[in-house]
Design a protein around this motif. Structure first.
Motif, PDB file in Angstrom:
ATOM      1  N   LEU A  62      13.202  50.869  50.376  1.00  0.00           N
ATOM      2  CA  LEU A  62      12.400  50.338  51.582  1.00  0.00           C
ATOM      3  C   LEU A  62      12.365  48.556  51.209  1.00  0.00           C
ATOM      4  O   LEU A  62      12.554  47.728  51.654  1.00  0.00           O
ATOM      5  N   VAL A  63      11.852  48.241  49.954  1.00  0.00           N
ATOM      6  CA  VAL A  63      11.929  46.824  49.381  1.00  0.00           C
ATOM      7  C   VAL A  63      13.455  46.376  49.414  1.00  0.00           C
ATOM      8  O   VAL A  63      13.613  44.996  50.121  1.00  0.00           O
ATOM      9  N   PHE A  64      14.401  46.877  49.181  1.00  0.00           N
ATOM     10  CA  PHE A  64      15.818  46.545  49.194  1.00  0.00           C
ATOM     11  C   PHE A  64      16.139  46.095  50.795  1.00  0.00           C
ATOM     12  O   PHE A  64      16.572  45.086  51.179  1.00  0.00           O
ATOM     13  N   VAL A 203      18.901  48.905  42.010  1.00  0.00           N
ATOM     14  CA  VAL A 203      18.882  50.091  41.369  1.00  0.00           C
ATOM     15  C   VAL A 203      17.761  50.749  40.323  1.00  0.00           C
ATOM     16  O   VAL A 203      17.163  51.851  40.453  1.00  0.00           O
ATOM     17  N   SER A 204      17.026  49.701  39.415  1.00  0.00           N
ATOM     18  CA  SER A 204      15.873  50.168  38.730  1.00  0.00           C
ATOM     19  C   SER A 204      14.796  50.415  39.719  1.00  0.00           C
ATOM     20  O   SER A 204      14.147  51.387  39.093  1.00  0.00           O
ATOM     21  N   LEU A 205      14.507  49.722  40.695  1.00  0.00           N
ATOM     22  CA  LEU A 205      13.164  50.265  41.459  1.00  0.00           C
ATOM     23  C   LEU A 205      13.394  51.335  42.125  1.00  0.00           C
ATOM     24  O   LEU A 205      12.661  52.295  42.272  1.00  0.00           O
ATOM     25  N   SER A 206      14.603  51.507  42.656  1.00  0.00           N
ATOM     26  CA  SER A 206      15.064  52.884  43.415  1.00  0.00           C
ATOM     27  C   SER A 206      14.793  54.343  42.230  1.00  0.00           C
ATOM     28  O   SER A 206      14.351  55.156  42.792  1.00  0.00           O
ATOM     29  N   VAL A 207      15.237  54.099  40.980  1.00  0.00           N
ATOM     30  CA  VAL A 207      15.179  54.989  40.154  1.00  0.00           C
ATOM     31  C   VAL A 207      13.910  55.094  39.733  1.00  0.00           C
ATOM     32  O   VAL A 207      13.177  56.169  39.801  1.00  0.00           O
ATOM     33  N   ALA A 239      12.491  52.775  34.227  1.00  0.00           N
ATOM     34  CA  ALA A 239      13.274  52.166  35.038  1.00  0.00           C
ATOM     35  C   ALA A 239      12.297  51.120  35.902  1.00  0.00           C
ATOM     36  O   ALA A 239      12.668  50.069  35.912  1.00  0.00           O
ATOM     37  N   ALA A 240      10.911  51.527  35.810  1.00  0.00           N
ATOM     38  CA  ALA A 240       9.982  50.234  36.087  1.00  0.00           C
ATOM     39  C   ALA A 240       9.768  49.294  35.261  1.00  0.00           C
ATOM     40  O   ALA A 240       9.866  48.067  35.677  1.00  0.00           O
ATOM     41  N   ALA A 241       9.736  49.547  33.849  1.00  0.00           N
ATOM     42  CA  ALA A 241       9.845  48.472  33.002  1.00  0.00           C
ATOM     43  C   ALA A 241      11.124  47.484  33.082  1.00  0.00           C
ATOM     44  O   ALA A 241      11.094  46.457  32.887  1.00  0.00           O
ATOM     45  N   GLY A 242      12.346  48.239  33.458  1.00  0.00           N
ATOM     46  CA  GLY A 242      13.445  47.908  33.478  1.00  0.00           C
ATOM     47  C   GLY A 242      13.468  46.708  34.834  1.00  0.00           C
ATOM     48  O   GLY A 242      14.218  45.798  34.763  1.00  0.00           O
ATOM     49  N   PHE A 243      12.803  47.386  35.902  1.00  0.00           N
ATOM     50  CA  PHE A 243      12.803  46.426  37.031  1.00  0.00           C
ATOM     51  C   PHE A 243      12.043  45.103  36.714  1.00  0.00           C
ATOM     52  O   PHE A 243      12.487  44.030  37.311  1.00  0.00           O
ATOM     53  N   VAL A 244      11.028  45.013  36.117  1.00  0.00           N
ATOM     54  CA  VAL A 244      10.215  43.854  35.779  1.00  0.00           C
ATOM     55  C   VAL A 244      10.947  43.135  35.283  1.00  0.00           C
ATOM     56  O   VAL A 244      11.141  41.727  35.454  1.00  0.00           O
ATOM     57  N   LEU A 245      11.574  43.479  34.132  1.00  0.00           N
ATOM     58  CA  LEU A 245      12.409  42.547  33.079  1.00  0.00           C
ATOM     59  C   LEU A 245      13.513  42.076  34.252  1.00  0.00           C
ATOM     60  O   LEU A 245      14.001  40.779  33.994  1.00  0.00           O
ATOM     61  N   ALA A 246      14.329  42.711  34.788  1.00  0.00           N
ATOM     62  CA  ALA A 246      15.303  42.267  35.797  1.00  0.00           C
ATOM     63  C   ALA A 246      14.811  41.360  36.599  1.00  0.00           C
ATOM     64  O   ALA A 246      15.583  40.294  36.949  1.00  0.00           O
ATOM     65  N   GLU A 247      13.627  41.318  37.507  1.00  0.00           N
ATOM     66  CA  GLU A 247      13.189  40.564  38.439  1.00  0.00           C
ATOM     67  C   GLU A 247      12.950  39.181  37.784  1.00  0.00           C
ATOM     68  O   GLU A 247      13.075  38.206  38.346  1.00  0.00           O
ATOM     69  N   ARG A 248      12.468  39.313  36.522  1.00  0.00           N
ATOM     70  CA  ARG A 248      12.144  37.967  35.703  1.00  0.00           C
ATOM     71  C   ARG A 248      13.471  37.255  35.310  1.00  0.00           C
ATOM     72  O   ARG A 248      13.280  35.901  35.331  1.00  0.00           O
ATOM     73  N   ASN A 252      17.919  35.403  42.157  1.00  0.00           N
ATOM     74  CA  ASN A 252      17.667  35.968  43.561  1.00  0.00           C
ATOM     75  C   ASN A 252      16.923  37.247  43.534  1.00  0.00           C
ATOM     76  O   ASN A 252      17.653  38.375  43.959  1.00  0.00           O
ATOM     77  N   PRO A 253      15.603  37.226  43.050  1.00  0.00           N
ATOM     78  CA  PRO A 253      14.963  38.632  42.658  1.00  0.00           C
ATOM     79  C   PRO A 253      15.020  39.239  44.239  1.00  0.00           C
ATOM     80  O   PRO A 253      14.535  38.899  45.267  1.00  0.00           O
ATOM     81  N   LEU A 254      14.879  40.933  43.830  1.00  0.00           N
ATOM     82  CA  LEU A 254      14.445  41.729  45.128  1.00  0.00           C
ATOM     83  C   LEU A 254      12.890  41.412  45.254  1.00  0.00           C
ATOM     84  O   LEU A 254      12.713  41.590  46.476  1.00  0.00           O
ATOM     85  N   LEU A 255      12.158  41.308  44.364  1.00  0.00           N
ATOM     86  CA  LEU A 255      10.854  41.309  44.741  1.00  0.00           C
ATOM     87  C   LEU A 255      10.185  39.993  43.876  1.00  0.00           C
ATOM     88  O   LEU A 255      10.417  40.069  42.700  1.00  0.00           O
ATOM     89  N   GLU A 256       9.741  39.042  44.607  1.00  0.00           N
ATOM     90  CA  GLU A 256       9.175  38.096  43.908  1.00  0.00           C
ATOM     91  C   GLU A 256       7.859  38.018  43.424  1.00  0.00           C
ATOM     92  O   GLU A 256       6.986  38.172  44.226  1.00  0.00           O
ATOM     93  N   PHE A 257       7.742  38.465  42.284  1.00  0.00           N
ATOM     94  CA  PHE A 257       6.284  38.789  41.838  1.00  0.00           C
ATOM     95  C   PHE A 257       5.210  37.484  42.011  1.00  0.00           C
ATOM     96  O   PHE A 257       4.169  37.466  41.985  1.00  0.00           O
ATOM     97  N   ALA A 258       6.075  36.207  42.073  1.00  0.00           N
ATOM     98  CA  ALA A 258       5.065  35.054  42.156  1.00  0.00           C
ATOM     99  C   ALA A 258       4.395  35.129  43.445  1.00  0.00           C
ATOM    100  O   ALA A 258       3.190  34.762  43.841  1.00  0.00           O
ATOM    101  N   LEU A 259       4.978  36.024  44.722  1.00  0.00           N
ATOM    102  CA  LEU A 259       4.541  36.004  45.901  1.00  0.00           C
ATOM    103  C   LEU A 259       3.216  36.643  45.675  1.00  0.00           C
ATOM    104  O   LEU A 259       2.116  36.314  46.344  1.00  0.00           O
ATOM    105  N   LEU A 260       3.028  37.840  44.901  1.00  0.00           N
ATOM    106  CA  LEU A 260       2.003  38.564  44.675  1.00  0.00           C
ATOM    107  C   LEU A 260       0.851  37.838  43.869  1.00  0.00           C
ATOM    108  O   LEU A 260      -0.150  37.870  44.367  1.00  0.00           O
ATOM    109  N   ARG A 261       1.264  37.055  42.942  1.00  0.00           N
ATOM    110  CA  ARG A 261       0.376  36.270  42.259  1.00  0.00           C
ATOM    111  C   ARG A 261      -0.376  35.223  42.992  1.00  0.00           C
ATOM    112  O   ARG A 261      -1.402  35.025  43.076  1.00  0.00           O
TER     113      ARG A 261
END
Length: 510
Positions: A62-64, A203-207, A239-248, A252-261
């Motif tokens: 869904l996020v993708f 991939v990491s978020l889906s997994v 995979a969740a930990a890998g997703f956080v590292l990948a997005e940072r 062109n991140p899939l999920l911008e953590f800055a938006l949540l912050r």
């Protein structure tokens, strides 16, 4: 976003139809599972994958789907998802073998993941800010009502035309949505910047989501002692930990953590969707058990008895949208979560009345509270986020609800079942009846499951265990009460998060 030859009304109708189509598919398909078992000659554990095969890619992508809409265009992404969903529905409805049915159900989930987040973003972009709360509330309410009546539709269509018709009906509905979109939604403008998709993040978020959903869902089948269950959960966590590292690290991140912050409303709405989805789907499993197993209703009558939980969507959702347009999301959402908490308490107390009338007040309050929460989280999630990120925000919100729903089914049912079993063992051990062996308890459990279609009636129950029916019934009420109180706790957490974070957009501090 509205084309010159179309209208905002056509956009709203098209996106509502698409939203409702995915939700109805989720709620109607369970009614066809017995027919699929008979048609393909499979077991009950195998047939559950008809649901999971669609749910897992839907939750994972869904996020993708939302991010893809931001990058290549929401109209284009929506049309692609609609075509995939329609084609997969046609193939699933005509699948000659069970494995092929599962493959096409997976593709349905993929199509739904591209459609759902873009529907909210397209409707939001087509209306001025002052009307967005009303129209998004209307769309969410209409789709939720359609989803709530999915079981009635699934049962009726299966009886009249066979189980395949429940899947094939998606084809003409998707065609209508596509035609309306082509007519009313303007072509996407050329996208600025990079079109590269964040594959590592996708991939990491889906997994991660699929691993957790799979592990939690299968814990009810294989038990918490299963190595496969814990392996799936571990894979999801890694995979969740890998997703956080990948997005940072991604440009062109899939999920911008800055938006949540940065945007508290978006953060609160995401948490609210997670908790609302847990309550909605968790109680969606328990309500039929209570009505059919304990109160002795037929499945058809039980469906009608749940109308008080769905009817408020028709009236509350539009009013909630107007309320939001006037005062913002904080007070309406706190009110909604407060009503959900109150409904949990009312249901926990009313269940001991052993009648439909004793639980009716809780069902009505639950319906009103859930209508407020689910109708308002969408506009609140978008009201501070830049328009360029609306697709991403919609995808995150939808993913939170789907993931929360899967988690809620497992967690709330786990509370019910654990308390139920502990209470039953304690009651039988302390009571005048002869204690049962482990083998007899296993047989009793199987008989209770078999009674789900007929209710716990002495006339249709195993004569060897009729004397235990009273203890079974009242122990189950203790389990239901505990599960309803668990929902109340979730709702209190939602009210606190909303009160803590949500503000009117003009008051946002950035």
């Amino acid at each position: 976003m509205v084309g010159g030859g179309g209208s905002r009304t056509v956009v709203l109708v098209a996106m509502t139809l698409a939203n409702a189509m995915v939700l109805v598919d989720q709620t109607a398909v369970p009614l066809v599972l017995p027919s699929i078992i008979q048609h393909f000659g499979i077991g009950s554990q195998q047939v559950q994958w008809v649901l999971n095969a669609s749910l897992l890619p839907l939750a994972g992508l869904l996020v993708f789907g939302g991010r893809l809409g931001d990058l290549i265009g929401r109209r284009r992404t929506f049309l692609l998802g609609s075509l995939v969903f329609a084609a997969a529905s046609a193939c699933a409805g005509s699948a000659p073998t069970f494995p092929l049915l599962l493959v096409f159900r997976v593709l349905q989930g993929v199509g739904g993941a591209l459609m759902l987040p873009t529907t909210v973003a397209i409707v939001s972009d087509a209306h001025p800010p002052g009307d967005r709360g009303r129209v998004l509330g209307l769309m969410g309410g209409a789709a939720a009502v359609a989803g709530a009546f999915g079981p009635v539709l699934g049962g009726a269509m299966t009886s009249a035309f066979g189980w395949r018709s429940v899947l094939l009906i998606n084809v003409p509905l998707a065609a209508l949505a596509v035609a309306a979109t082509l007519r009313s939604v303007r072509r996407d403008p050329p996208a600025a910047g990079s079109h590269r998709i964040d594959l590592a993040g996708t991939v990491s978020l889906s997994v991660a989501l699929i691993g957790v959903v799979f592990g939690v869902a299968q814990s009810q089948v294989w038990g918490w002692g299963s190595a496969v269950v814990w392996s799936a959960l571990a894979v999801g966590a890694v995979a969740a930990a890998g997703f956080v590292l990948a997005e940072r690290r991604s440009r062109n991140p899939l999920l911008e953590f800055a938006l949540l912050r940065r945007h508290r409303n978006y953060r609160a709405a995401t948490v609210g969707q997670l908790l609302g989805g847990m309550a909605e789907m968790g109680l969606g499993v328990l309500f039929p058990l209570l009505l059919v197993l304990n109160l002795g209703m037929s499945p058809a009558v039980a469906g009608l008895a749940l109308v008080p939980t769905t009817l408020p969507m028709i009236f509350v959702a539009p009013l909630a949208g107007r309320w939001y347009d006037r005062v913002g999301g904080r007070v309406p959402l706190v009110t909604g979560f407060g009503l959900l908490a109150a409904s949990g308490v009312l249901l926990a107390a009313g269940v001991y009345g052993n009648s439909f009338l004793s639980v009716l007040p809780g069902l009505v309050v639950y319906g009103v509270g859930l209508a407020l929460v689910l109708s308002l989280n969408d506009p609140v999630s978008l009201d501070q986020v830049p328009e360029r990120s609306h697709g991403q925000a919609s995808g995150v919100s939808a993913a939170a609800e789907q993931f929360g729903g899967a988690l809620g089914i497992a967690v709330i049912y786990l509370v019910f079942h654990s308390v139920y079993v502990v209470r039953l063992h304690a009651t039988i051990t302390a009571g005048p009846l002869t204690d049962l062996t482990d083998t007899q308890y296993s047989t009793l459990r199987d008989d209770i499951v078999a009674a789900e279609r007929t209710g716990l009636r002495p006339s249709s129950f195993d004569p060897a265990f009729v004397d235990y029916l009273h203890d079974v019934r009242w122990s189950s009420y203790t389990g239901f009460s505990a599960a309803f109180l668990a929902v109340a706790v979730l709702a209190v957490a939602g009210a606190f998060a909303t009160w803590r974070w949500v503000r009117r957009p003009a008051l946002d501090e950035g």
